[in-house]
Design a protein around this motif. Sequence first.
Motif, mmCIF file in Angstrom:
data_model
loop_
_atom_site.group_PDB
_atom_site.id
_atom_site.type_symbol
_atom_site.label_atom_id
_atom_site.label_comp_id
_atom_site.label_asym_id
_atom_site.label_seq_id
_atom_site.Cartn_x
_atom_site.Cartn_y
_atom_site.Cartn_z
ATOM 1 N N MET A 41 -0.502 0.992 9.777
ATOM 2 C CA MET A 41 -1.456 1.272 8.697
ATOM 3 C C MET A 41 -1.328 2.725 8.258
ATOM 4 O O MET A 41 -0.897 3.595 9.000
ATOM 5 N N ALA A 42 -1.754 3.007 7.018
ATOM 6 C CA ALA A 42 -1.739 4.386 6.539
ATOM 7 C C ALA A 42 -2.731 5.195 7.348
ATOM 8 O O ALA A 42 -3.776 4.710 7.759
ATOM 9 N N ASP A 43 -2.429 6.481 7.611
ATOM 10 C CA ASP A 43 -3.306 7.290 8.443
ATOM 11 C C ASP A 43 -4.573 7.644 7.691
ATOM 12 O O ASP A 43 -4.657 7.588 6.460
ATOM 13 N N GLY A 44 -5.621 8.034 8.462
ATOM 14 C CA GLY A 44 -6.919 8.297 7.869
ATOM 15 C C GLY A 44 -6.914 9.425 6.868
ATOM 16 O O GLY A 44 -7.600 9.381 5.851
ATOM 17 N N ALA A 45 -6.116 10.488 7.132
ATOM 18 C CA ALA A 45 -6.066 11.637 6.220
ATOM 19 C C ALA A 45 -5.512 11.222 4.868
ATOM 20 O O ALA A 45 -6.005 11.637 3.814
ATOM 21 N N THR A 46 -4.477 10.369 4.884
ATOM 22 C CA THR A 46 -3.892 9.914 3.624
ATOM 23 C C THR A 46 -4.880 9.054 2.858
ATOM 24 O O THR A 46 -5.029 9.171 1.643
ATOM 25 N N ALA A 47 -5.577 8.171 3.573
ATOM 26 C CA ALA A 47 -6.554 7.307 2.925
ATOM 27 C C ALA A 47 -7.668 8.133 2.292
ATOM 28 O O ALA A 47 -8.144 7.833 1.193
ATOM 29 N N GLU A 48 -8.078 9.196 2.993
ATOM 30 C CA GLU A 48 -9.134 10.062 2.465
ATOM 31 C C GLU A 48 -8.676 10.765 1.198
ATOM 32 O O GLU A 48 -9.429 10.898 0.235
ATOM 33 N N ARG A 49 -7.426 11.241 1.187
ATOM 34 C CA ARG A 49 -6.904 11.898 -0.008
ATOM 35 C C ARG A 49 -6.861 10.911 -1.165
ATOM 36 O O ARG A 49 -7.187 11.243 -2.301
ATOM 37 N N ALA A 50 -6.438 9.694 -0.869
ATOM 38 C CA ALA A 50 -6.355 8.691 -1.926
ATOM 39 C C ALA A 50 -7.735 8.401 -2.499
ATOM 40 O O ALA A 50 -7.910 8.254 -3.710
ATOM 41 N N ALA A 51 -8.748 8.316 -1.617
ATOM 42 C CA ALA A 51 -10.098 8.038 -2.079
ATOM 43 C C ALA A 51 -10.615 9.124 -2.999
ATOM 44 O O ALA A 51 -11.377 8.874 -3.931
ATOM 45 N N GLY A 52 -10.188 10.357 -2.757
ATOM 46 C CA GLY A 52 -10.621 11.463 -3.590
ATOM 47 C C GLY A 52 -9.905 11.538 -4.915
ATOM 48 O O GLY A 52 -10.249 12.340 -5.776
ATOM 49 N N ARG A 53 -8.892 10.677 -5.110
ATOM 50 C CA ARG A 53 -8.096 10.731 -6.334
ATOM 51 C C ARG A 53 -8.170 9.422 -7.121
ATOM 52 O O ARG A 53 -7.304 9.114 -7.920
ATOM 53 N N VAL A 54 -9.236 8.624 -6.868
ATOM 54 C CA VAL A 54 -9.295 7.302 -7.475
ATOM 55 C C VAL A 54 -9.334 7.360 -8.993
ATOM 56 O O VAL A 54 -9.064 6.381 -9.666
ATOM 57 N N GLY A 55 -9.673 8.506 -9.546
ATOM 58 C CA GLY A 55 -9.738 8.618 -10.987
ATOM 59 C C GLY A 55 -8.379 8.691 -11.650
ATOM 60 O O GLY A 55 -8.292 8.657 -12.869
ATOM 61 N N SER A 56 -7.320 8.808 -10.881
ATOM 62 C CA SER A 56 -5.993 8.944 -11.460
ATOM 63 C C SER A 56 -5.043 7.951 -10.825
ATOM 64 O O SER A 56 -4.646 8.101 -9.676
ATOM 65 N N LYS A 57 -4.666 6.930 -11.579
ATOM 66 C CA LYS A 57 -3.727 5.938 -11.067
ATOM 67 C C LYS A 57 -2.370 6.569 -10.803
ATOM 68 O O LYS A 57 -1.663 6.181 -9.872
ATOM 69 N N SER A 59 13.360 -2.727 5.709
ATOM 70 C CA SER A 59 13.042 -3.805 4.770
ATOM 71 C C SER A 59 11.703 -3.551 4.113
ATOM 72 O O SER A 59 10.901 -2.743 4.587
ATOM 73 N N ARG A 60 11.447 -4.292 3.057
ATOM 74 C CA ARG A 60 10.151 -4.179 2.381
ATOM 75 C C ARG A 60 9.022 -4.636 3.297
ATOM 76 O O ARG A 60 7.916 -4.088 3.261
ATOM 77 N N ALA A 61 9.292 -5.631 4.138
ATOM 78 C CA ALA A 61 8.266 -6.115 5.065
ATOM 79 C C ALA A 61 7.887 -5.027 6.078
ATOM 80 O O ALA A 61 6.707 -4.858 6.411
ATOM 81 N N GLU A 62 8.881 -4.284 6.558
ATOM 82 C CA GLU A 62 8.602 -3.208 7.498
ATOM 83 C C GLU A 62 7.833 -2.075 6.821
ATOM 84 O O GLU A 62 6.965 -1.447 7.441
ATOM 85 N N ILE A 63 8.140 -1.819 5.556
ATOM 86 C CA ILE A 63 7.393 -0.800 4.813
ATOM 87 C C ILE A 63 5.941 -1.218 4.666
ATOM 88 O O ILE A 63 5.015 -0.420 4.845
ATOM 89 N N THR A 64 5.723 -2.493 4.358
ATOM 90 C CA THR A 64 4.365 -3.026 4.222
ATOM 91 C C THR A 64 3.588 -2.858 5.514
ATOM 92 O O THR A 64 2.432 -2.408 5.528
ATOM 93 N N SER A 65 4.232 -3.182 6.638
ATOM 94 C CA SER A 65 3.582 -3.076 7.938
ATOM 95 C C SER A 65 3.266 -1.622 8.298
ATOM 96 O O SER A 65 2.197 -1.322 8.834
ATOM 97 N N SER A 66 4.172 -0.708 7.981
ATOM 98 C CA SER A 66 4.009 0.695 8.363
ATOM 99 C C SER A 66 2.979 1.419 7.518
ATOM 100 O O SER A 66 2.277 2.310 8.004
ATOM 101 N N THR A 67 2.900 1.086 6.239
ATOM 102 C CA THR A 67 2.024 1.823 5.322
ATOM 103 C C THR A 67 0.650 1.204 5.145
ATOM 104 O O THR A 67 -0.297 1.887 4.760
ATOM 105 N N GLY A 68 0.546 -0.103 5.398
ATOM 106 C CA GLY A 68 -0.710 -0.779 5.130
ATOM 107 C C GLY A 68 -0.898 -1.136 3.669
ATOM 108 O O GLY A 68 -1.949 -1.664 3.288
ATOM 109 N N LEU A 69 0.103 -0.857 2.834
ATOM 110 C CA LEU A 69 0.045 -1.252 1.427
ATOM 111 C C LEU A 69 0.273 -2.749 1.305
ATOM 112 O O LEU A 69 0.874 -3.374 2.179
ATOM 113 N N SER A 70 -0.173 -3.332 0.218
ATOM 114 C CA SER A 70 0.016 -4.768 0.018
ATOM 115 C C SER A 70 1.480 -5.074 -0.295
ATOM 116 O O SER A 70 2.201 -4.215 -0.822
ATOM 117 N N PRO A 71 1.961 -6.285 0.020
ATOM 118 C CA PRO A 71 3.337 -6.654 -0.314
ATOM 119 C C PRO A 71 3.650 -6.488 -1.797
ATOM 120 O O PRO A 71 4.744 -6.045 -2.157
#
Length: 391
Positions: free
Chosen positions: A1-17, A39-51
């Motif tokens: 999954m994506a780390d907490g710090a990255t998720a927090e940064r993303a949450a603070g930038r929701v106004g900009s796609k 592979s794309r599947a491994e990237i999905t697993s590592s980042t927590g992003l959707s397929p």
Amino acid sequence: MADGATAERAAGRVGSKALIREINEALVLDVVRRRGTTSRAEITSSTGLSPATVTGITGQLVGEGLLLESDVLRGTGGRPARLLQLGRDAVVVAGVQLSPDAVEIALVDLRGDVVSTLQVPLSSTTPDTAADTVAAAVSSVIASHPGSELRGVSVALSGVVDRPRGIVRHSGALGWEDVPFAALLAGRLGRRVAIDSLVNSFTTGLLLLDTDLAERDVIVFSVGASLGASMLTRGRIHRGFRGGAGGFAHSAIGRRDGGALCHCGAHGCLETQSSVWGLRQALETRGIDPSDLVAPAASAVLGDGGAKLGLAIANASKMFGPERVVLVLAAEIGQTVFEEACREAFTAEYAFGDAVPPFLVTVPADGDIFARGAGYDMITELFSAEPVGGL
């Protein structure tokens, strides 16, 4: 999954796609960098992003040449999957070492390989002349790679650098005070420009090449025309207020009274005793040829300078408690009495007390080591969701 710090940064930038996509692209690129081929599947697993998100991002990155599709992964239970690896030709950055008499360029690709180098003389250290010379040299070397996009330029120089603001606060080697060099160069090149100290650029290169350092506390000391230090804490360089961390060159060992005059205006700075500039000054004062640091007549001065540096390094290390100390030595003083005296003084400081001595490693500052480090500095930003400064 994506780390907490990255998720927090993303949450603070929701106004900009666009910014959220930039973060996601950095996450994807970093997974591919660390795995080499994946592979794309491994990237999905590592980042927590959707397929679906990973498919969209990797498709765009392949289209831009940042990623390449390589081998086919079979036996996945469905359609054969295409493996991904970093591209080589689409994106390059220019790492620059700016010295008082020369400009050295290392063009670095996305994988961290140096694809071209160039060195040109610097006729003057005035900021405008330096910016003109760097801009011309970068333009010349990138012209030899017409199929590549220049993503940015990173400049490494001797001194105290305020990287977020792109300002050289002090450089004795260049004679600069509060020079907005990043803005001067960005205006000439029309590209993103970052600047940092030589030792921080070298440390950034270490981080990119040795992922093991991301979990360690390390101090890197450099000895060249000037002295510098870089403090690495769990994979992050500690820069301090206005870039002042690591500026131990202008501290003193003992009293300043009667010490040699430093280019900063103070007397008795460590810079006057242990830098290449200071060693040459001391030799000249004693009537010894300052151009030959390996001559027998220079041994006493080099030994004294090395011992003082070893004491200073030990004092800093006891305060910080690093696991490792890296000493980067200019070619002029490598494998001389200076290095031996420095190591002996450093070791002696740990003979008493309960402090655990860090492992001391010596590295020669030869070739394009600092220009490459500057290039790695800019490349690293592509794998980070949080740019660390520049214009």
